[in-house]
Design a protein around this motif. Structure first.
Motif, PDB file in Angstrom:
ATOM      1  N   ARG A 242      13.062  -7.755   9.867  1.00  0.00           N
ATOM      2  CA  ARG A 242      13.975  -7.190   9.094  1.00  0.00           C
ATOM      3  C   ARG A 242      14.112  -5.656   9.418  1.00  0.00           C
ATOM      4  O   ARG A 242      15.128  -5.084   9.369  1.00  0.00           O
ATOM      5  CB  ARG A 242      13.803  -7.593   7.630  1.00  0.00           C
ATOM      6  CG  ARG A 242      14.861  -7.095   6.803  1.00  0.00           C
ATOM      7  CD  ARG A 242      16.020  -7.743   6.859  1.00  0.00           C
ATOM      8  NE  ARG A 242      16.854  -7.846   5.766  1.00  0.00           N
ATOM      9  CZ  ARG A 242      18.360  -8.215   5.842  1.00  0.00           C
ATOM     10  NH1 ARG A 242      18.573  -8.901   7.035  1.00  0.00           N
ATOM     11  NH2 ARG A 242      19.186  -8.158   4.994  1.00  0.00           N
ATOM     12  N   GLU A 243      13.065  -5.093   9.638  1.00  0.00           N
ATOM     13  CA  GLU A 243      12.874  -3.810  10.160  1.00  0.00           C
ATOM     14  C   GLU A 243      13.733  -3.300  11.368  1.00  0.00           C
ATOM     15  O   GLU A 243      14.518  -2.238  11.439  1.00  0.00           O
ATOM     16  CB  GLU A 243      11.543  -3.341  10.606  1.00  0.00           C
ATOM     17  CG  GLU A 243      10.616  -3.294   9.160  1.00  0.00           C
ATOM     18  CD  GLU A 243       9.858  -4.304   9.018  1.00  0.00           C
ATOM     19  OE1 GLU A 243       9.066  -4.403   8.250  1.00  0.00           O
ATOM     20  OE2 GLU A 243      10.437  -5.560   9.422  1.00  0.00           O
ATOM     21  N   CYS A 244      13.993  -4.143  12.275  1.00  0.00           N
ATOM     22  CA  CYS A 244      14.866  -4.244  13.369  1.00  0.00           C
ATOM     23  C   CYS A 244      16.405  -4.147  12.832  1.00  0.00           C
ATOM     24  O   CYS A 244      17.237  -3.393  13.400  1.00  0.00           O
ATOM     25  CB  CYS A 244      14.916  -5.175  14.513  1.00  0.00           C
ATOM     26  SG  CYS A 244      13.364  -5.207  15.352  1.00  0.00           S
TER      27      CYS A 244
ATOM     28  N   ALA B 232       3.716  -0.862  15.173  1.00  0.00           N
ATOM     29  CA  ALA B 232       3.416   0.096  13.923  1.00  0.00           C
ATOM     30  C   ALA B 232       3.525  -1.129  12.645  1.00  0.00           C
ATOM     31  O   ALA B 232       3.111  -0.813  11.387  1.00  0.00           O
ATOM     32  CB  ALA B 232       4.556   0.806  13.416  1.00  0.00           C
ATOM     33  N   ALA B 233       3.284  -2.306  12.836  1.00  0.00           N
ATOM     34  CA  ALA B 233       3.068  -3.570  11.741  1.00  0.00           C
ATOM     35  C   ALA B 233       2.188  -3.427  10.947  1.00  0.00           C
ATOM     36  O   ALA B 233       0.976  -3.075  11.405  1.00  0.00           O
ATOM     37  CB  ALA B 233       3.477  -4.794  12.570  1.00  0.00           C
ATOM     38  N   ASP B 234       2.242  -3.671   9.661  1.00  0.00           N
ATOM     39  CA  ASP B 234       1.098  -3.690   8.799  1.00  0.00           C
ATOM     40  C   ASP B 234       1.277  -4.821   7.993  1.00  0.00           C
ATOM     41  O   ASP B 234       2.163  -4.839   6.850  1.00  0.00           O
ATOM     42  CB  ASP B 234       1.231  -2.359   7.966  1.00  0.00           C
ATOM     43  CG  ASP B 234       0.111  -2.187   6.846  1.00  0.00           C
ATOM     44  OD1 ASP B 234      -0.763  -3.207   6.645  1.00  0.00           O
ATOM     45  OD2 ASP B 234      -0.127  -1.074   6.300  1.00  0.00           O
ATOM     46  N   PRO B 235       0.437  -5.634   8.074  1.00  0.00           N
ATOM     47  CA  PRO B 235       0.455  -7.192   7.463  1.00  0.00           C
ATOM     48  C   PRO B 235       0.159  -6.836   6.046  1.00  0.00           C
ATOM     49  O   PRO B 235       1.033  -7.810   5.108  1.00  0.00           O
ATOM     50  CB  PRO B 235      -0.677  -8.049   8.028  1.00  0.00           C
ATOM     51  CG  PRO B 235      -0.797  -7.212   9.642  1.00  0.00           C
ATOM     52  CD  PRO B 235      -0.574  -5.909   9.296  1.00  0.00           C
ATOM     53  N   ASP B 236      -0.560  -5.781   5.578  1.00  0.00           N
ATOM     54  CA  ASP B 236      -0.715  -5.584   4.263  1.00  0.00           C
ATOM     55  C   ASP B 236       0.636  -5.428   3.334  1.00  0.00           C
ATOM     56  O   ASP B 236       0.693  -5.688   2.152  1.00  0.00           O
ATOM     57  CB  ASP B 236      -1.651  -4.627   3.870  1.00  0.00           C
ATOM     58  CG  ASP B 236      -3.196  -5.313   3.942  1.00  0.00           C
ATOM     59  OD1 ASP B 236      -3.299  -6.225   4.357  1.00  0.00           O
ATOM     60  OD2 ASP B 236      -3.943  -4.395   4.603  1.00  0.00           O
TER      61      ASP B 236
ATOM     62  N   GLY C 155       6.175  -5.114   7.819  1.00  0.00           N
ATOM     63  CA  GLY C 155       5.390  -4.204   7.060  1.00  0.00           C
ATOM     64  C   GLY C 155       5.528  -2.754   7.158  1.00  0.00           C
ATOM     65  O   GLY C 155       4.456  -1.966   6.947  1.00  0.00           O
ATOM     66  N   VAL C 156       6.609  -2.265   8.188  1.00  0.00           N
ATOM     67  CA  VAL C 156       6.883  -0.880   8.476  1.00  0.00           C
ATOM     68  C   VAL C 156       7.688  -0.229   7.315  1.00  0.00           C
ATOM     69  O   VAL C 156       8.663  -0.735   6.969  1.00  0.00           O
ATOM     70  CB  VAL C 156       7.390  -0.973   9.850  1.00  0.00           C
ATOM     71  CG1 VAL C 156       7.759   0.672  10.170  1.00  0.00           C
ATOM     72  CG2 VAL C 156       6.884  -1.487  10.826  1.00  0.00           C
TER      73      VAL C 156
ATOM     74  N   TYR D 182       9.330  -9.340  -2.257  1.00  0.00           N
ATOM     75  CA  TYR D 182      10.593  -8.413  -3.065  1.00  0.00           C
ATOM     76  C   TYR D 182      11.982  -8.744  -2.484  1.00  0.00           C
ATOM     77  O   TYR D 182      13.004  -8.915  -3.336  1.00  0.00           O
ATOM     78  CB  TYR D 182      10.318  -7.042  -2.652  1.00  0.00           C
ATOM     79  CG  TYR D 182      11.311  -6.100  -3.369  1.00  0.00           C
ATOM     80  CD1 TYR D 182      11.337  -6.007  -4.606  1.00  0.00           C
ATOM     81  CD2 TYR D 182      12.228  -5.130  -2.515  1.00  0.00           C
ATOM     82  CE1 TYR D 182      12.293  -4.975  -5.182  1.00  0.00           C
ATOM     83  CE2 TYR D 182      13.333  -4.467  -3.189  1.00  0.00           C
ATOM     84  CZ  TYR D 182      13.174  -4.421  -4.593  1.00  0.00           C
ATOM     85  OH  TYR D 182      14.005  -3.527  -5.333  1.00  0.00           O
ATOM     86  N   MET D 183      12.339  -9.433  -1.230  1.00  0.00           N
ATOM     87  CA  MET D 183      13.344  -9.859  -0.853  1.00  0.00           C
ATOM     88  C   MET D 183      13.502 -11.463  -0.761  1.00  0.00           C
ATOM     89  O   MET D 183      13.977 -12.079  -0.367  1.00  0.00           O
ATOM     90  CB  MET D 183      13.647  -9.490   0.565  1.00  0.00           C
ATOM     91  CG  MET D 183      14.082  -8.208   0.994  1.00  0.00           C
ATOM     92  SD  MET D 183      15.530  -7.591  -0.077  1.00  0.00           S
ATOM     93  CE  MET D 183      15.170  -5.703  -0.338  1.00  0.00           C
ATOM     94  N   GLN D 184      12.768 -11.802  -1.995  1.00  0.00           N
ATOM     95  CA  GLN D 184      12.590 -13.504  -2.192  1.00  0.00           C
ATOM     96  C   GLN D 184      12.463 -14.402  -1.114  1.00  0.00           C
ATOM     97  O   GLN D 184      12.948 -15.374  -1.068  1.00  0.00           O
ATOM     98  CB  GLN D 184      14.093 -13.659  -2.900  1.00  0.00           C
ATOM     99  CG  GLN D 184      14.287 -12.767  -4.288  1.00  0.00           C
ATOM    100  CD  GLN D 184      15.402 -13.230  -5.020  1.00  0.00           C
ATOM    101  OE1 GLN D 184      15.669 -14.111  -4.624  1.00  0.00           O
ATOM    102  NE2 GLN D 184      15.869 -12.231  -5.922  1.00  0.00           N
TER     103      GLN D 184
END
Length: 232
Positions: free
Chosen positions: A84-86, A25-29, A46-47, A37-39
């Motif tokens: 990070r999504e994991c 489901a990754a979205d590179p955009d 990108g999920v 945002y997380m510096q």
């Protein structure tokens, strides 16, 4: 995704299935702005949060009644993945299963707090997992009393924030004591946590918070004072 069946063993296969779905489901955009945002601290797929929770819904349902050892095993394995999504999925699962965790499991939660720590995971763990565990096991307040003095800022922040959703069940004496113990700290995240915790308790007892801030106005940072009094 047949997670509920796989979860009987709660092993590597389960984690790989979850992470594979997230990668699909990754979205590179979306990934680039999320990382910014997380510096730049973390790798993002990108999920979005709604999509992540949709994909992990079977896991989160299972987590509500899961054996604590199996739940912690899955969550720690998820946390080992760089995406990070994991890690967010592990965070969500721990929130879902927090009521079933044992007092002795707090050490494992501390490990999660200190693994790739930043406010985006630490705050949820502190409020929704640690906070729930302390309510379920009141003897854990002794460990919160130890955490507030920790050299690890994220452990100390967790102690300050663990009562944020307690409302009229807040141990005000302990909350104010924690703020006093750390109010000279120069770290942004500690100062912010003090202000946030006080601000939330002000919804229950605004007079007590106002009095506390007034009493310590020269010791509390400007950030902590502003946050504490934000809605008063």
């Amino acid at each position: 995704m047949s997670v509920p069946t796989v979860m009987i063993d709660a092993g590597v296969d389960t984690v790989e299935h979850i992470c594979a779905d997230l990668h699909a489901a990754a979205d590179p955009d979306n990934a680039t702005p999320m990382a910014v945002y997380m510096q730049g601290h973390f790798e993002f797929l990108g999920v979005s949060a709604p999509e992540r929770r949709r994909l992990s819904k079977p896991l989160l349902t299972w987590a509500k009644t899961a054996d604590p050892d199996e739940l912690l095993d899955v969550c720690l394995r998820l946390w080992d993945h760089p995406a990070r999504e994991c890690q967010y999925t592990a965070m969500d699962a721990l929130r879902s299963g927090a009521r079933n965790l044992r007092a002795d499991d707090l050490d494992a939660i501390a490990r999660c707090i200190m693994m790739t720590p930043w406010w985006d995971t630490v705050d949820s763990l502190a409020i929704h997992t640690v906070g729930t565990m302390v309510q379920q096991h009141p003897e854990l307040v002794d460990q919160m009393d130890e955490w507030i003095g920790s050299d690890d800022l994220w452990i100390a922040r967790s102690a300050i924030l663990h009562q944020v959703t307690y409302d009229d069940r807040t141990d005000a004496k302990r909350l104010f004591s924690y703020c006093e113990q750390r109010m000279h700290d120069t770290d942004f995240f500690i100062r912010k946590a003090i202000g946030w915790a006080l601000r939330e308790y002000a919804n229950t007892d605004p007079a007590a918070v106002s009095a506390f801030v007034q009493r310590h106005q020269n010791a509390l940072s400007g950030l902590s004072r502003r946050e504490a009094l934000k809605h008063l």
